[in-house]
Design a protein around this motif. Structure first.
Motif, mmCIF file in Angstrom:
data_model
loop_
_atom_site.group_PDB
_atom_site.id
_atom_site.type_symbol
_atom_site.label_atom_id
_atom_site.label_comp_id
_atom_site.label_asym_id
_atom_site.label_seq_id
_atom_site.Cartn_x
_atom_site.Cartn_y
_atom_site.Cartn_z
ATOM 1 N N TRP A 69 5.430 6.217 -14.752
ATOM 2 C CA TRP A 69 4.877 4.781 -14.925
ATOM 3 C C TRP A 69 5.324 3.764 -14.044
ATOM 4 C CZ3 TRP A 69 0.158 4.843 -16.399
ATOM 5 C CH2 TRP A 69 -0.358 5.688 -17.260
ATOM 6 N N THR A 70 6.815 3.837 -13.742
ATOM 7 C CA THR A 70 7.581 2.896 -13.092
ATOM 8 C C THR A 70 6.976 2.935 -11.695
ATOM 9 O OG1 THR A 70 9.458 3.003 -14.407
ATOM 10 C CG2 THR A 70 9.785 2.295 -12.245
ATOM 11 N N ALA A 71 6.796 4.245 -11.169
ATOM 12 C CA ALA A 71 5.978 4.356 -9.647
ATOM 13 C C ALA A 71 4.811 3.865 -9.938
ATOM 14 C CB ALA A 71 6.347 5.769 -9.198
ATOM 15 N N GLY A 72 4.143 3.926 -10.713
ATOM 16 C CA GLY A 72 2.818 3.291 -10.952
ATOM 17 C C GLY A 72 2.610 1.818 -10.908
ATOM 18 N N CYS A 73 3.719 1.162 -11.701
ATOM 19 C CA CYS A 73 4.053 -0.476 -11.542
ATOM 20 C C CYS A 73 4.288 -0.678 -9.923
ATOM 21 C CB CYS A 73 5.156 -0.846 -12.288
ATOM 22 S SG CYS A 73 4.708 -0.629 -14.068
ATOM 23 N N VAL A 74 5.182 -0.300 -9.499
ATOM 24 C CA VAL A 74 5.458 -0.442 -7.883
ATOM 25 C C VAL A 74 4.204 -0.119 -6.914
ATOM 26 C CG1 VAL A 74 6.823 0.380 -5.767
ATOM 27 C CG2 VAL A 74 7.996 0.274 -8.145
ATOM 28 N N LYS A 109 9.369 -11.729 8.956
ATOM 29 C CA LYS A 109 10.497 -10.662 9.364
ATOM 30 C C LYS A 109 11.039 -9.599 8.238
ATOM 31 C CE LYS A 109 12.040 -13.299 13.454
ATOM 32 N NZ LYS A 109 13.348 -13.859 13.656
ATOM 33 N N LEU A 110 10.881 -10.107 6.971
ATOM 34 C CA LEU A 110 11.345 -9.227 5.804
ATOM 35 C C LEU A 110 10.071 -8.463 5.258
ATOM 36 C CD1 LEU A 110 14.073 -11.529 4.023
ATOM 37 C CD2 LEU A 110 14.525 -9.443 5.477
ATOM 38 N N VAL A 111 8.916 -8.692 5.459
ATOM 39 C CA VAL A 111 7.832 -8.271 4.807
ATOM 40 C C VAL A 111 7.949 -6.466 4.936
ATOM 41 C CG1 VAL A 111 5.400 -7.704 4.725
ATOM 42 C CG2 VAL A 111 6.362 -10.206 4.581
ATOM 43 N N HIS A 112 7.831 -6.168 6.012
ATOM 44 C CA HIS A 112 7.852 -4.597 6.292
ATOM 45 C C HIS A 112 9.067 -3.844 5.940
ATOM 46 C CE1 HIS A 112 4.753 -6.136 9.209
ATOM 47 N NE2 HIS A 112 4.164 -4.910 8.460
ATOM 48 N N PRO A 113 10.328 -4.405 5.989
ATOM 49 C CA PRO A 113 11.514 -3.755 5.382
ATOM 50 C C PRO A 113 11.320 -3.765 3.800
ATOM 51 C CG PRO A 113 12.105 -5.216 7.066
ATOM 52 C CD PRO A 113 10.641 -5.469 6.864
ATOM 53 N N THR A 114 10.808 -4.840 3.159
ATOM 54 C CA THR A 114 10.559 -4.846 1.899
ATOM 55 C C THR A 114 9.682 -3.867 1.326
ATOM 56 O OG1 THR A 114 11.113 -7.143 1.922
ATOM 57 C CG2 THR A 114 10.071 -6.518 -0.069
ATOM 58 N N VAL A 115 8.713 -3.583 2.029
ATOM 59 C CA VAL A 115 7.665 -2.710 1.702
ATOM 60 C C VAL A 115 8.069 -1.261 1.683
ATOM 61 C CG1 VAL A 115 5.411 -1.497 2.681
ATOM 62 C CG2 VAL A 115 5.361 -3.736 2.553
ATOM 63 N N ALA A 116 9.195 -0.935 2.827
ATOM 64 C CA ALA A 116 9.916 0.283 3.003
ATOM 65 C C ALA A 116 10.613 0.414 1.702
ATOM 66 C CB ALA A 116 10.565 0.473 3.939
ATOM 67 N N VAL A 117 11.394 -0.413 1.104
ATOM 68 C CA VAL A 117 12.290 -0.596 -0.027
ATOM 69 C C VAL A 117 11.428 -0.030 -1.300
ATOM 70 C CG1 VAL A 117 13.665 -1.664 -1.400
ATOM 71 C CG2 VAL A 117 13.875 -1.937 0.903
ATOM 72 N N PHE A 118 10.230 -0.891 -1.307
ATOM 73 C CA PHE A 118 9.533 -0.614 -2.436
ATOM 74 C C PHE A 118 8.955 0.860 -2.480
ATOM 75 C CE2 PHE A 118 9.062 -5.358 -3.182
ATOM 76 C CZ PHE A 118 9.293 -5.282 -4.612
ATOM 77 N N ILE A 119 8.671 1.478 -1.289
ATOM 78 C CA ILE A 119 8.060 2.846 -1.308
ATOM 79 C C ILE A 119 9.132 3.859 -1.853
ATOM 80 C CG2 ILE A 119 7.145 4.475 0.399
ATOM 81 C CD1 ILE A 119 5.709 2.309 1.734
ATOM 82 N N VAL A 120 10.242 3.536 -1.258
ATOM 83 C CA VAL A 120 11.479 4.460 -1.715
ATOM 84 C C VAL A 120 11.905 4.424 -3.130
ATOM 85 C CG1 VAL A 120 13.907 4.534 -1.308
ATOM 86 C CG2 VAL A 120 12.441 4.203 0.620
ATOM 87 N N VAL A 121 11.558 3.090 -3.599
ATOM 88 C CA VAL A 121 11.712 2.961 -5.130
ATOM 89 C C VAL A 121 10.695 3.986 -5.710
ATOM 90 C CG1 VAL A 121 11.552 1.351 -7.013
ATOM 91 C CG2 VAL A 121 12.947 0.747 -5.063
ATOM 92 N N ALA A 122 9.505 3.760 -5.348
ATOM 93 C CA ALA A 122 8.562 4.546 -6.152
ATOM 94 C C ALA A 122 8.721 6.119 -5.910
ATOM 95 C CB ALA A 122 7.232 4.153 -5.571
ATOM 96 N N LEU A 123 9.166 6.328 -4.747
ATOM 97 C CA LEU A 123 9.320 7.789 -4.440
ATOM 98 C C LEU A 123 10.240 8.376 -5.345
ATOM 99 C CD1 LEU A 123 8.724 8.138 -0.568
ATOM 100 C CD2 LEU A 123 7.180 9.149 -2.713
ATOM 101 N N SER A 124 11.675 7.446 -5.475
ATOM 102 C CA SER A 124 12.650 8.072 -6.397
ATOM 103 C C SER A 124 12.399 7.893 -7.809
ATOM 104 C CB SER A 124 14.056 7.021 -5.761
ATOM 105 O OG SER A 124 13.606 5.876 -6.476
ATOM 106 N N ALA A 125 11.422 7.143 -8.193
ATOM 107 C CA ALA A 125 11.090 7.204 -9.347
ATOM 108 C C ALA A 125 10.060 8.417 -9.915
ATOM 109 C CB ALA A 125 10.278 5.930 -9.828
ATOM 110 N N CYS A 126 9.390 8.980 -8.774
ATOM 111 C CA CYS A 126 8.243 10.019 -9.004
ATOM 112 C C CYS A 126 9.499 11.246 -9.042
ATOM 113 C CB CYS A 126 7.668 10.151 -8.166
ATOM 114 S SG CYS A 126 6.171 9.039 -7.952
ATOM 115 N N THR A 127 10.628 11.071 -8.461
ATOM 116 C CA THR A 127 11.419 12.436 -8.531
ATOM 117 C C THR A 127 12.625 12.259 -9.426
ATOM 118 O OG1 THR A 127 12.667 11.523 -6.705
ATOM 119 C CG2 THR A 127 10.961 12.972 -6.088
#
Length: 137
Positions: A69-74, A109-127
């Motif tokens: 559900w945390t990954a779902g929030c992200v 300049k920070l938007v795309h790196p921020t998206v990458a961080v959020f994707i990593v957070v979602a994937l780590s929450a799934c695993t």
């Protein structure tokens, strides 16, 4: 399998109604920031709220479901921010066009790196605690 609660049924009803409304409504309702996009944002916020609510409830069958559900929030947060182009729709140039990322300075300049961080957070929450590994094999 999916639970067939009120949100599930309401979501499918909304899906069907959108096809009917596409035939009936004038073209301007589907434009950028139009009626249909605003309804879409309403459903994305509902998904975010529901995921947030499910994090706080005790899961009977699988205690680690809160990580999913945390990954779902992200995920819903990323969809919401993508829908508003990470805030670019709120900034227009003198011609009325949406601002480009290069026009937004450091934020742009920070938007795309921020998206990458959020994707990593979602994937780590799934695993987390090998929750996703059991289903992804």
């Amino acid at each position: 399998m999916f639970r067939k609660d009120k949100w599930f049924k309401l979501g499918w009803a909304y899906f069907v109604v959108m096809f009917i409304l596409e035939i009936i409504l004038p073209a301007w309702t589907g434009e950028e920031n139009g009626v249909i996009e605003n309804l879409q944002m309403l459903w994305l916020f509902a998904g975010l709220w529901y995921s947030w609510k499910m994090i706080r409830t005790k899961q009977r069958f699988l205690e680690q479901a809160k990580y999913l559900w945390t990954a779902g929030c992200v995920y819903f947060f990323l969809l919401i921010m993508r829908e508003i182009s990470w805030g670019r729709v709120f900034f227009v140039d003198e011609k009325g066009h949406m601002a480009q990322y290069s026009d937004l300075g450091l934020y742009g300049k920070l938007v795309h790196p921020t998206v990458a961080v959020f994707i990593v957070v979602a994937l780590s929450a799934c695993t987390k605690r090998k929750f996703g590994a059991r289903y992804w094999r």
